[in-house]
Design a protein around this motif. Structure first.
Motif, PDB file in Angstrom:
ATOM      1  N   LYS A   1       0.826  -1.208   0.000  1.00  0.00           N
ATOM      2  CA  LYS A   1       0.000   0.000   0.000  1.00  0.00           C
ATOM      3  C   LYS A   1       0.861   1.259   0.000  1.00  0.00           C
ATOM      4  CE  LYS A   1      -3.563  -2.709   0.410  1.00  0.00           C
ATOM      5  NZ  LYS A   1      -4.355  -3.038  -0.805  1.00  0.00           N
ATOM      6  N   ASP A   2       0.788   2.005  -1.106  1.00  0.00           N
ATOM      7  CA  ASP A   2       1.482   3.291  -1.225  1.00  0.00           C
ATOM      8  C   ASP A   2       2.946   3.202  -0.802  1.00  0.00           C
ATOM      9  OD1 ASP A   2      -0.798   4.646  -2.155  1.00  0.00           O
ATOM     10  OD2 ASP A   2      -1.538   4.915  -0.116  1.00  0.00           O
TER      11      ASP A   2
ATOM     12  N   GLU B   1       6.632   3.778  -1.086  1.00  0.00           N
ATOM     13  CA  GLU B   1       7.525   4.735  -1.718  1.00  0.00           C
ATOM     14  C   GLU B   1       8.963   4.230  -1.592  1.00  0.00           C
ATOM     15  OE1 GLU B   1       6.986   8.652  -0.175  1.00  0.00           O
ATOM     16  OE2 GLU B   1       4.820   8.682  -0.511  1.00  0.00           O
TER      17      GLU B   1
ATOM     18  N   VAL C   1       4.281   5.421  -6.873  1.00  0.00           N
ATOM     19  CA  VAL C   1       4.228   4.554  -5.697  1.00  0.00           C
ATOM     20  C   VAL C   1       3.795   3.152  -6.108  1.00  0.00           C
ATOM     21  CG1 VAL C   1       3.748   6.432  -4.088  1.00  0.00           C
ATOM     22  CG2 VAL C   1       1.836   5.260  -5.208  1.00  0.00           C
TER      23      VAL C   1
ATOM     24  N   ASN D   1       1.462  -0.093  -5.445  1.00  0.00           N
ATOM     25  CA  ASN D   1       0.214  -0.549  -4.847  1.00  0.00           C
ATOM     26  C   ASN D   1      -0.198  -1.874  -5.472  1.00  0.00           C
ATOM     27  OD1 ASN D   1      -1.102   1.454  -2.896  1.00  0.00           O
ATOM     28  ND2 ASN D   1      -0.500   2.807  -4.581  1.00  0.00           N
TER      29      ASN D   1
END
Length: 405
Positions: A356-357, A359, A368, A370
């Protein structure tokens, strides 16, 4: 050929390892113990796509770094990487060896659309993760039919649509010629290009396929020039992409040139093609270009540079392939961290589908990672760029090319 087994486990007694494995049998599948995680890889260290060998070597170097710093959740990584020469039958042989003889927990970053296609059914039948494959074919995002296979980089059809969007906005009257590798990879990018052009598909006036066994693509480029095209889309792996750029210059042909993302490496493609010949070529990116001075003071770039200096000093710091290997290895570390002490193959895939997201420092700002149970495309954003003779220059906005799973 075994390229490397990067581990700090040589001093442990075999009995201790067996005892540890038995003690945690309820949470471990083959390839995992209390002290180690065994990861397999298949890379073309020889053959027509050998330029990609830097990716496998970078990944091995990154795992050396992980091990030196204490491993992941206290476990060291044993990385077993074999050469398949970009040959699908050899890839099948190596996959079987990794799964049945070496007993790895998963195969990570096996490279190439033909090779991954050859082993996909086997990996899924064995229920062994074929994780973050090094190819952007759209079929790697099919969790319903192949729940043990997942891609990583932006898929080829999305990339093709991004090029189509650029062409329609900036060269609406262009006559387009396309060179493409005659396999799922090349056809995938071409399909995305045609889909993106939509009812303007007639802009493509010439197509020329090549085989990976071909010595050169010179004859294809001669035929494409004769079509009268003024925009050339180069859908080729590094060796052939470089040949094509060089031949375009030799023929005194001056089309707008787009080279696909897998061949945008300055060190492995543009330098062999000739930097003067490559000036003005367009492509896409999702990772930071190590030759771009805008990143000179970037903290993440400095971390990557320090990693290269210490763990892979012979690696090419002008190549996007070393950035790629570093970044995809970081992605796997995130999955293993999330998996904790439940090192089963099923949980590895569960965690890979629960990013999740995320970076990572060497991804471009705004990009990012996902994933979900229905989305096996970790990266779906890219940005256009142009080569100025020394380095790539980014332009425009980050473009989301997401496709349905």
């Amino acid at each position: 050929m075994t390229i490397g087994k990067h581990a700090a486990l040589a001093g442990f007694a075999a009995g201790l390892a067996l005892a540890a494995s038995a003690a945690g049998a309820q949470t471990y599948d083959p390839g995992a113990t209390d002290t180690s995680i065994k990861i397999g890889n298949i890379n073309p260290y020889s053959g027509p796509a050998s330029a990609y060998g830097q990716i496998g070597k970078t990944i091995g170097a990154y795992f050396d770094k992980v091990n030196k710093e204490g491993g992941v959740n206290g476990r060291t990584i044993e990385f077993i990487s074999y050469d398949d020469g970009y040959s699908p039958p050899k890839a099948v042989e190596q996959a079987r060896k990794l799964v049945e003889s070496d007993e790895v927990l998963l195969i990570f970053q096996s490279l190439g659309t033909p090779s991954n296609t050859a082993i996909q059914k086997y990996m899924n039948a064995k229920k062994v993760p074929q994780l973050f494959v090094a190819t952007g074919a759209t079929k790697w995002g099919d969790p319903e039919n192949f729940p043990w296979t997942m891609g990583w980089q932006p898929n080829y059809q999305s990339e093709g649509r991004i090029y189509a969007q650029y062409i329609l906005e900036n060269h609406p009257d262009a006559k387009v010629a396309v060179l493409y590798q005659n396999d799922d990879y090349g056809k995938d990018v071409l399909e995305g290009l045609k889909d993106g052009l939509g009812d303007k598909g007639g802009m493509i006036i010439a197509e020329a396929p090549y085989e990976t066994s071909d010595p050169t693509v010179d004859s294809q480029i001669i035929n494409l020039k004769s079509s009268g095209a003024d925009l050339f889309v180069n859908i080729a792996t590094p060796k052939f992409a470089a040949q094509a750029i060089k031949k375009v210059a030799e023929l005194d042909w001056h089309p707008v040139q787009i080279v696909n993302n897998v061949s945008q490496s300055v060190g492995s493609v543009l330098k062999p093609a000739g930097l003067d010949n490559s000036t003005g070529v367009l492509s896409t990116a999702y990772t930071k270009d190590p030759t771009d001075p805008q990143w000179a003071d970037d903290a993440a770039y400095k971390e990557w540079e320090a990693f290269m200096d210490e763990y892979y000093p012979d690696g090419d710091k002008t190549s996007s392939f070393t950035v790629y290997g570093y970044t995809v290895a970081q992605t796997l570390m995130k999955v293993l961290e999330q998996a904790g002490d439940e090192l089963t193959r099923e949980n590895i895939m569960r965690q890979a589908a629960n990013l999740k997201d995320v970076e990572l420092g060497m991804l471009l700002p705004g990009i990012v990672i996902n994933t979900s149970e229905t989305d096996f495309f970790p990266i779906e954003q890219m940005q256009m760029m142009k080569f100025n003779g020394e380095r790539w220059e980014m332009f425009g906005d980050v473009i989301d090319g997401a496709v349905g799973s």
